[in-house]
Design a protein around this motif. Sequence first.
Motif, PDB file in Angstrom:
ATOM      1  N   LEU A  89      -8.250   1.483   5.673  1.00  0.00           N
ATOM      2  CA  LEU A  89      -6.834   1.099   5.561  1.00  0.00           C
ATOM      3  C   LEU A  89      -6.085   2.054   4.650  1.00  0.00           C
ATOM      4  O   LEU A  89      -6.685   2.740   3.826  1.00  0.00           O
ATOM      5  CB  LEU A  89      -6.675  -0.344   5.092  1.00  0.00           C
ATOM      6  CG  LEU A  89      -7.269  -0.828   3.769  1.00  0.00           C
ATOM      7  CD1 LEU A  89      -6.530  -0.267   2.571  1.00  0.00           C
ATOM      8  CD2 LEU A  89      -7.179  -2.351   3.716  1.00  0.00           C
ATOM      9  N   GLU A  90      -4.777   2.075   4.842  1.00  0.00           N
ATOM     10  CA  GLU A  90      -3.911   2.784   3.907  1.00  0.00           C
ATOM     11  C   GLU A  90      -3.515   1.769   2.832  1.00  0.00           C
ATOM     12  O   GLU A  90      -3.027   0.684   3.173  1.00  0.00           O
ATOM     13  CB  GLU A  90      -2.621   3.238   4.592  1.00  0.00           C
ATOM     14  CG  GLU A  90      -2.742   4.383   5.551  1.00  0.00           C
ATOM     15  CD  GLU A  90      -1.351   4.773   6.059  1.00  0.00           C
ATOM     16  OE1 GLU A  90      -0.937   4.254   7.117  1.00  0.00           O
ATOM     17  OE2 GLU A  90      -0.682   5.566   5.380  1.00  0.00           O
ATOM     18  N   PRO A  91      -3.651   2.096   1.574  1.00  0.00           N
ATOM     19  CA  PRO A  91      -3.301   1.129   0.514  1.00  0.00           C
ATOM     20  C   PRO A  91      -1.816   0.764   0.549  1.00  0.00           C
ATOM     21  O   PRO A  91      -1.450  -0.368   0.221  1.00  0.00           O
ATOM     22  CB  PRO A  91      -3.656   1.833  -0.777  1.00  0.00           C
ATOM     23  CG  PRO A  91      -4.242   3.131  -0.426  1.00  0.00           C
ATOM     24  CD  PRO A  91      -4.203   3.352   1.039  1.00  0.00           C
ATOM     25  N   GLY A 112       2.133   4.255   5.496  1.00  0.00           N
ATOM     26  CA  GLY A 112       3.179   5.264   5.536  1.00  0.00           C
ATOM     27  C   GLY A 112       4.000   5.170   6.804  1.00  0.00           C
ATOM     28  O   GLY A 112       4.936   4.369   6.894  1.00  0.00           O
ATOM     29  N   SER A 113       3.608   5.952   7.812  1.00  0.00           N
ATOM     30  CA  SER A 113       4.411   6.068   9.029  1.00  0.00           C
ATOM     31  C   SER A 113       4.588   4.738   9.750  1.00  0.00           C
ATOM     32  O   SER A 113       5.548   4.551  10.489  1.00  0.00           O
ATOM     33  CB  SER A 113       3.763   7.059   9.987  1.00  0.00           C
ATOM     34  OG  SER A 113       3.473   8.247   9.302  1.00  0.00           O
ATOM     35  N   SER A 114       3.664   3.811   9.569  1.00  0.00           N
ATOM     36  CA  SER A 114       3.782   2.546  10.294  1.00  0.00           C
ATOM     37  C   SER A 114       4.689   1.548   9.591  1.00  0.00           C
ATOM     38  O   SER A 114       4.766   0.389  10.008  1.00  0.00           O
ATOM     39  CB  SER A 114       2.406   1.945  10.548  1.00  0.00           C
ATOM     40  OG  SER A 114       1.740   1.757   9.330  1.00  0.00           O
ATOM     41  N   PHE A 118      -8.210  12.162   1.529  1.00  0.00           N
ATOM     42  CA  PHE A 118      -6.961  12.717   0.990  1.00  0.00           C
ATOM     43  C   PHE A 118      -6.575  13.996   1.737  1.00  0.00           C
ATOM     44  O   PHE A 118      -7.401  14.616   2.408  1.00  0.00           O
ATOM     45  CB  PHE A 118      -7.072  12.984  -0.521  1.00  0.00           C
ATOM     46  CG  PHE A 118      -8.117  14.026  -0.868  1.00  0.00           C
ATOM     47  CD1 PHE A 118      -9.419  13.655  -1.127  1.00  0.00           C
ATOM     48  CD2 PHE A 118      -7.787  15.375  -0.909  1.00  0.00           C
ATOM     49  CE1 PHE A 118     -10.386  14.610  -1.431  1.00  0.00           C
ATOM     50  CE2 PHE A 118      -8.741  16.337  -1.218  1.00  0.00           C
ATOM     51  CZ  PHE A 118     -10.047  15.956  -1.473  1.00  0.00           C
ATOM     52  N   ALA A 119      -5.308  14.361   1.624  1.00  0.00           N
ATOM     53  CA  ALA A 119      -4.798  15.629   2.182  1.00  0.00           C
ATOM     54  C   ALA A 119      -3.432  15.876   1.527  1.00  0.00           C
ATOM     55  O   ALA A 119      -3.310  15.728   0.306  1.00  0.00           O
ATOM     56  CB  ALA A 119      -4.700  15.573   3.703  1.00  0.00           C
ATOM     57  N   LYS A 120      -2.436  16.158   2.353  1.00  0.00           N
ATOM     58  CA  LYS A 120      -1.043  16.375   1.935  1.00  0.00           C
ATOM     59  C   LYS A 120      -0.834  16.694   0.435  1.00  0.00           C
ATOM     60  O   LYS A 120      -0.802  17.846   0.045  1.00  0.00           O
ATOM     61  CB  LYS A 120      -0.190  15.152   2.290  1.00  0.00           C
ATOM     62  CG  LYS A 120      -0.212  14.767   3.773  1.00  0.00           C
ATOM     63  CD  LYS A 120       0.827  13.711   4.052  1.00  0.00           C
ATOM     64  CE  LYS A 120       0.647  12.975   5.372  1.00  0.00           C
ATOM     65  NZ  LYS A 120       0.748  13.810   6.556  1.00  0.00           N
ATOM     66  N   GLY A 121      -0.645  15.662  -0.382  1.00  0.00           N
ATOM     67  CA  GLY A 121      -0.236  15.850  -1.777  1.00  0.00           C
ATOM     68  C   GLY A 121      -1.263  16.537  -2.646  1.00  0.00           C
ATOM     69  O   GLY A 121      -0.934  16.991  -3.740  1.00  0.00           O
ATOM     70  N   ALA A 166     -10.537   4.134   2.035  1.00  0.00           N
ATOM     71  CA  ALA A 166      -9.092   4.148   1.796  1.00  0.00           C
ATOM     72  C   ALA A 166      -8.519   5.456   2.338  1.00  0.00           C
ATOM     73  O   ALA A 166      -8.965   6.540   1.951  1.00  0.00           O
ATOM     74  CB  ALA A 166      -8.793   4.014   0.309  1.00  0.00           C
ATOM     75  N   ASP A 167      -7.566   5.344   3.245  1.00  0.00           N
ATOM     76  CA  ASP A 167      -6.863   6.524   3.760  1.00  0.00           C
ATOM     77  C   ASP A 167      -5.685   6.786   2.829  1.00  0.00           C
ATOM     78  O   ASP A 167      -4.657   6.123   2.905  1.00  0.00           O
ATOM     79  CB  ASP A 167      -6.388   6.263   5.189  1.00  0.00           C
ATOM     80  CG  ASP A 167      -5.617   7.454   5.767  1.00  0.00           C
ATOM     81  OD1 ASP A 167      -5.205   8.331   4.976  1.00  0.00           O
ATOM     82  OD2 ASP A 167      -5.414   7.493   6.993  1.00  0.00           O
ATOM     83  N   GLU A 168      -5.881   7.749   1.926  1.00  0.00           N
ATOM     84  CA  GLU A 168      -4.841   8.077   0.936  1.00  0.00           C
ATOM     85  C   GLU A 168      -4.149   9.386   1.293  1.00  0.00           C
ATOM     86  O   GLU A 168      -3.580  10.053   0.436  1.00  0.00           O
ATOM     87  CB  GLU A 168      -5.472   8.174  -0.466  1.00  0.00           C
ATOM     88  CG  GLU A 168      -6.083   6.874  -0.968  1.00  0.00           C
ATOM     89  CD  GLU A 168      -5.156   6.109  -1.921  1.00  0.00           C
ATOM     90  OE1 GLU A 168      -3.980   6.508  -2.065  1.00  0.00           O
ATOM     91  OE2 GLU A 168      -5.622   5.120  -2.517  1.00  0.00           O
ATOM     92  N   VAL A 169      -4.226   9.755   2.585  1.00  0.00           N
ATOM     93  CA  VAL A 169      -3.624  11.026   3.010  1.00  0.00           C
ATOM     94  C   VAL A 169      -2.137  11.058   2.632  1.00  0.00           C
ATOM     95  O   VAL A 169      -1.635  12.058   2.122  1.00  0.00           O
ATOM     96  CB  VAL A 169      -3.821  11.248   4.523  1.00  0.00           C
ATOM     97  CG1 VAL A 169      -2.955  12.389   5.042  1.00  0.00           C
ATOM     98  CG2 VAL A 169      -5.288  11.544   4.809  1.00  0.00           C
ATOM     99  N   LEU A 170      -1.460   9.949   2.864  1.00  0.00           N
ATOM    100  CA  LEU A 170      -0.023   9.915   2.561  1.00  0.00           C
ATOM    101  C   LEU A 170       0.237   9.316   1.176  1.00  0.00           C
ATOM    102  O   LEU A 170       1.069   9.797   0.418  1.00  0.00           O
ATOM    103  CB  LEU A 170       0.710   9.126   3.660  1.00  0.00           C
ATOM    104  CG  LEU A 170       2.217   9.328   3.714  1.00  0.00           C
ATOM    105  CD1 LEU A 170       2.711   9.300   5.154  1.00  0.00           C
ATOM    106  CD2 LEU A 170       2.944   8.267   2.924  1.00  0.00           C
ATOM    107  N   ALA A 171      -0.486   8.249   0.835  1.00  0.00           N
ATOM    108  CA  ALA A 171      -0.201   7.524  -0.411  1.00  0.00           C
ATOM    109  C   ALA A 171      -0.759   8.223  -1.644  1.00  0.00           C
ATOM    110  O   ALA A 171      -0.260   8.016  -2.754  1.00  0.00           O
ATOM    111  CB  ALA A 171      -0.773   6.104  -0.318  1.00  0.00           C
TER     112      ALA A 171
HETATM  113  C1  LIG Z   1      -2.051   7.995   6.463  1.00  0.00           C
HETATM  114  C2  LIG Z   1      -2.424   9.232   7.216  1.00  0.00           C
HETATM  115  N1  LIG Z   1      -3.711   9.455   7.500  1.00  0.00           N
HETATM  116  C3  LIG Z   1      -4.094  10.577   8.151  1.00  0.00           C
HETATM  117  C4  LIG Z   1      -3.167  11.500   8.576  1.00  0.00           C
HETATM  118  C5  LIG Z   1      -3.647  12.738   9.273  1.00  0.00           C
HETATM  119  O1  LIG Z   1      -3.854  13.690   8.297  1.00  0.00           O
HETATM  120  P1  LIG Z   1      -4.209  15.207   8.661  1.00  0.00           P
HETATM  121  O2  LIG Z   1      -3.057  15.711   9.469  1.00  0.00           O
HETATM  122  O3  LIG Z   1      -4.332  15.877   7.332  1.00  0.00           O
HETATM  123  O4  LIG Z   1      -5.477  15.174   9.424  1.00  0.00           O
HETATM  124  C6  LIG Z   1      -1.828  11.312   8.317  1.00  0.00           C
HETATM  125  C7  LIG Z   1      -0.857  12.324   8.791  1.00  0.00           C
HETATM  126  O5  LIG Z   1       0.289  12.237   8.779  1.00  0.00           O
HETATM  127  C8  LIG Z   1      -1.429  10.143   7.617  1.00  0.00           C
HETATM  128  O6  LIG Z   1      -0.146   9.923   7.327  1.00  0.00           O
END
Ligand SMILES: Cc1ncc(COP(=O)(O)O)c(C=O)c1O
Length: 249
Positions: free
Chosen positions: A15-17, A20-22, A76-79, A48-53
């Motif tokens: 889950l995302e804590p 984001g997009s949703s 994690f990614a982005k930030g 925990a999907d913290e890619v955005l958070a």
């Molecule tokens: C919450 C979340 N998880 C995963 C992803 C995908 O990440 P990536 O493009 O770094 O694979 C995104 C991309 O926007 C995201 O917002």
Amino acid sequence: MILLEGPSTISALVLEPVTGSSGVIVPPAGYLRGVRDLCTRHGIVFIADEVLAGFGRTGAWFGVDHDGVAPDLLIFAKGVNSGYVPLGGVLVGDSIHETFTQRPYPAGMTYSGHPLACAAAVGAIGAMHEEDTVAAAARLGTDILEPGLTKLAENHPCIGDVRGIGGLWTLELVRDRETKQPLVPLGATGEANAPMAAFIKACFGRGLVPLVLGNRIHVAPPLNISDGDAAIGLARLDEALAEADTFLG
Ligand SMILES: Cc1ncc(COP(=O)(O)O)c(C=O)c1O
């Protein structure tokens, strides 16, 4: 659901804590703690999907920090490096790490551990510590965005909900504040999407590039935005929202 499906059939829960997009849905205090406890009790890996958070976006280093819980895996990614170079990764908790001290970890990618991307992460994380970016993000939410966006909602009848935390917010545009009927239907295009298209055009005309998802406007500025720039952005949003108001009956 866990009992219905049978805990032994569920290997992991992702889950995302804070989503984001949703839809920028901030869970109530204690929710993530409850998820952590359920996963521990039933032997389910908590991811925990913290890619955005993650990395300060919600005003804490990670979204799970709001409830003081540690997932088993944290994505994690982005930030992590402010997006200067593509980089993503997974933090691994002790019990999973222990597994791979006994046997090889059977995965790898062409660009695993890419030195340039990792150097950008080291630089970005260092700057976040030096500039106290996480505290700035929390203050951005409490002192600037929450009051600023709430004020917009007072001025614009098309705003049906304001929600968010730290530097991650959304405005939900509606036809009717009572019923919360969205200003445009899900997946609207062409004429059906005219209100959002008019809003976007009004933003572009003011040098503001909004992230619009369906009937939602996301407000997620750089975490080091100055108060002055945030005020300019809010003022431009205020003007552009007047366009959306004109579509109300
Ligand atoms: C919450 C979340 N998880 C995963 C992803 C995908 O990440 P990536 O493009 O770094 O694979 C995104 C991309 O926007 C995201 O917002």
